[in-house]
Design a protein around this motif. Structure first.
Motif, PDB file in Angstrom:
ATOM      1  N   GLU A 245     140.620 -28.417 -78.476  1.00  0.00           N
ATOM      2  CA  GLU A 245     141.823 -28.352 -77.638  1.00  0.00           C
ATOM      3  C   GLU A 245     142.677 -27.141 -78.003  1.00  0.00           C
TER       4      GLU A 245
ATOM      5  N   LYS B 106     132.243 -35.564 -61.079  1.00  0.00           N
ATOM      6  CA  LYS B 106     133.490 -35.821 -61.794  1.00  0.00           C
ATOM      7  C   LYS B 106     133.217 -36.525 -63.118  1.00  0.00           C
TER       8      LYS B 106
ATOM      9  N   ASN C 119     137.190 -27.493 -71.024  1.00  0.00           N
ATOM     10  CA  ASN C 119     138.643 -27.537 -70.885  1.00  0.00           C
ATOM     11  C   ASN C 119     139.237 -28.617 -71.775  1.00  0.00           C
TER      12      ASN C 119
ATOM     13  N   ALA D 178     138.888 -36.436 -73.601  1.00  0.00           N
ATOM     14  CA  ALA D 178     138.089 -37.539 -73.058  1.00  0.00           C
ATOM     15  C   ALA D 178     136.892 -37.841 -73.954  1.00  0.00           C
TER      16      ALA D 178
ATOM     17  N   SER E 141     142.609 -29.066 -66.910  1.00  0.00           N
ATOM     18  CA  SER E 141     141.340 -29.635 -66.465  1.00  0.00           C
ATOM     19  C   SER E 141     140.706 -28.659 -65.485  1.00  0.00           C
ATOM     20  N   ARG E 142     139.930 -29.144 -64.553  1.00  0.00           N
ATOM     21  CA  ARG E 142     139.311 -28.295 -63.547  1.00  0.00           C
ATOM     22  C   ARG E 142     139.073 -29.106 -62.282  1.00  0.00           C
TER      23      ARG E 142
ATOM     24  N   THR F 149     133.865 -28.637 -75.223  1.00  0.00           N
ATOM     25  CA  THR F 149     134.009 -28.792 -73.774  1.00  0.00           C
ATOM     26  C   THR F 149     134.525 -27.510 -73.138  1.00  0.00           C
TER      27      THR F 149
ATOM     28  N   TYR G  98     141.242 -31.261 -71.171  1.00  0.00           N
ATOM     29  CA  TYR G  98     141.110 -32.653 -70.716  1.00  0.00           C
ATOM     30  C   TYR G  98     139.767 -33.239 -71.154  1.00  0.00           C
ATOM     31  N   GLU G  99     138.693 -32.472 -70.999  1.00  0.00           N
ATOM     32  CA  GLU G  99     137.376 -32.963 -71.372  1.00  0.00           C
ATOM     33  C   GLU G  99     137.271 -33.197 -72.879  1.00  0.00           C
TER      34      GLU G  99
ATOM     35  N   TYR H  90     136.394 -30.661 -60.010  1.00  0.00           N
ATOM     36  CA  TYR H  90     135.001 -31.040 -60.178  1.00  0.00           C
ATOM     37  C   TYR H  90     134.307 -31.133 -58.812  1.00  0.00           C
TER      38      TYR H  90
END
Length: 496
Positions: free
Chosen positions: A434, A494, A152, A158, A486-487, A150, A154-155, A489
């Protein structure tokens, strides 16, 4: 993004297989008919045991990803999706698979072909990995996602959690993890031949694209066969320029993850696998400077720096009883020669990319993908050079082995031994990614600044050791750094 089914696939389920056998018995009795996939159940694999695969991002690396998974016709390529139909390798992929449906928008592809598709390869630019993979997993599709998993942290978390929730088979595209030579290093460490490892050095010649340069100006017009808005996806809307697409996006935070994103999941894979590492607890960095005029360094927050030096700290693990300092160097920087590397012994890959694991008894060295591992004693004498391990066929792992192992696991199902044997399912690839992206969090924090009280210059509060709470994905001693977990979106994109 549209909402989708939350039902997990039941690949190669007993009931589906029984239905197929019953259908086969009827056929043998003279009552042949075709049983549609949707009748036999979601996720059912065709009687020929061919997987129906769709590719998203099918030029460049996506060309090899789709065709390695296709495996010379061992599986079916049913849909190809790319936002730029003008790229030579996209055209080549279309020609190679003339019966595959063609799309520019992966959402339309998933909506229209959802009952046909079993699995999806995702080989887009970094910033769209997560939205594509999440949409596929929510529809119960197995996914193969290029590195870095990913854009970032957070992604990455997820997607890791979503893979478990939707019970789909996953694999990240760090193909070196399927290199059987990595097993040799694990064996050396598990036998105690290097003792406890206290320091790891990782280095790369990346970036090998323009980086640390001023923000490019948009071009006058977008190429006719490129849907620029779809290419941007969740990223901040900016004008098209060939300085971003099709390859140079890697050096811009809006789309890429720099040298760490490009190579970190390959190189850092080795210490993660050998030492059984988890989340880091600290990160600190320094970066190369750019001078556009005399005496005044220029920090370009939109872009990655020309070089970086990152140090991550990891606590002792169940496998490795020592805390670990991991040192990352890019931009052509490399560590100095360790004392345990004998005189005359070359650095892995002639110093361009490599790994050193320094223990209290010895040193392990290897190349980017875990290639050519070597073990040295503390005295500096070479103890053993690993012979190249062989695969089950006696010829070593094939070039397409990483993708083929994933397709076979997709056929076997989420709870299968084939899935558990994958070397980079999201349970492993997520935490690895991560940690890789922790380096980028520190790099981006490094350039955050506030004006000095006297108006002369700036303070840089992010230039310190950042303390990381891995469980809660949070920097605990500099809150401004958490904006990079995160970022932002773009509307309509999102991560659901």
């Amino acid at each position: 993004m549209q909402e989708s089914e939350n039902t997990a696939p039941e690949s190669r389920s007993t009931s589906s297989r029984r239905q197929f056998l019953q259908a086969g018995a009827l056929a043998a009795a003279g009552s042949f008919f075709i049983v549609p996939r949707h009748v036999l159940g979601k996720g059912f694999i065709a009687p020929s045991d061919k997987l129906n695969i769709a590719g998203v991002g099918v030029g460049g690396k996506g060309f090899s990803d789709t065709n390695n998974a296709f495996n010379n016709g061992a599986n079916n390529m049913v849909a190809l999706c790319d936002v730029d139909w003008g790229l030579p390798r996209v055209k080549e992929n279309f020609t190679k698979h003339p019966n595959a449906k063609r799309y520019k928008d992966f959402r339309e592809m998933l909506d229209k072909e959802g009952k046909t598709i079993d699995a999806v390869t995702v080989s887009t630019a970094d910033h769209t990995h997560a939205v594509v993979a999440m949409a596929a997993m929510q529809r119960g599709k197995h996914v193969y996602v290029q590195k870095p998993l990913t854009h970032n942290i957070y992604e990455a978390r997820a997607l890791t959690e979503a893979a478990r929730k939707y019970k789909v088979v996953t694999q990240m595209g760090n193909q070196g993890s399927s290199n059987p030579q990595q097993r040799q290093m694990v064996e050396w460490f598990d036998k105690g031949m290097v003792g406890n490892v206290h320091t790891v050095y990782l280095w790369t010649n990346r970036p090998v694209w323009p980086q640390g340069i001023p923000v490019p100006q948009p071009a006058a017009e977008v190429p006719a066969e490129l849907d620029w808005d779809l290419w941007l996806g969740p990223a901040e809307k900016v004008g098209y320029t060939p300085a971003y697409h099709p390859f140079k996006w890697r050096g811009w935070w809006n789309f890429g993850a720099g040298a760490l994103g490009d190579i970190g999941c390959h190189i850092m894979d080795v210490p993660f696998r050998v030492l059984g590492l988890g989340y880091p607890t600290e990160v600190e960095t320094s970066i190369g400077q750019v001078f556009l005029k005399d005496w005044t360094p220029e920090y370009i927050p939109e872009g990655c720096p020309p070089s970086s030096h990152v140090e991550l700290k990891f606590p002792a693990s169940a496998k490795n009883k020592s805390a670990v300092k991991m040192v990352w160097l890019d931009g052509g920087l490399r560590p100095f020669r360790p004392d345990m590397l004998p005189a005359g012994e070359p650095f892995p890959e002639n110093g361009e990319n490599g790994v050193f694991l320094l223990g209290d008894k010895g040193l392990i060295a290897c190349g980017m993908y875990g290639d050519d591992p070597k073990l040295y004693t503390k005295s500096g004498d070479k103890l053993e050079a690993a012979p190249k391990p062989k695969g089950a066929d006696g010829k070593g792992i094939p070039e397409n082995g990483h993708q083929v192992l994933w397709t076979e696991a997709c056929k076997a199902g989420f709870n299968s031994k084939e899935h558990k044997a994958l070397t980079s399912s999201f349970d492993f690839a997520g935490p690895l990614t991560e940690s890789v992206l922790m380096g980028n969090l520190a790099i981006r924090s490094y350039t955050l600044r506030t004006p000095k009280a006297d108006g002369r210059g700036f303070n840089y509060p992010g230039r310190k050791t950042l303390m990381w709470d891995g469980k809660n994905m949070k920097i605990t001693n500099f809150d401004e750094a958490n904006q990079f977990v995160s970022r932002n979106y773009r509307s309509g994109w999102k991560l659901a």
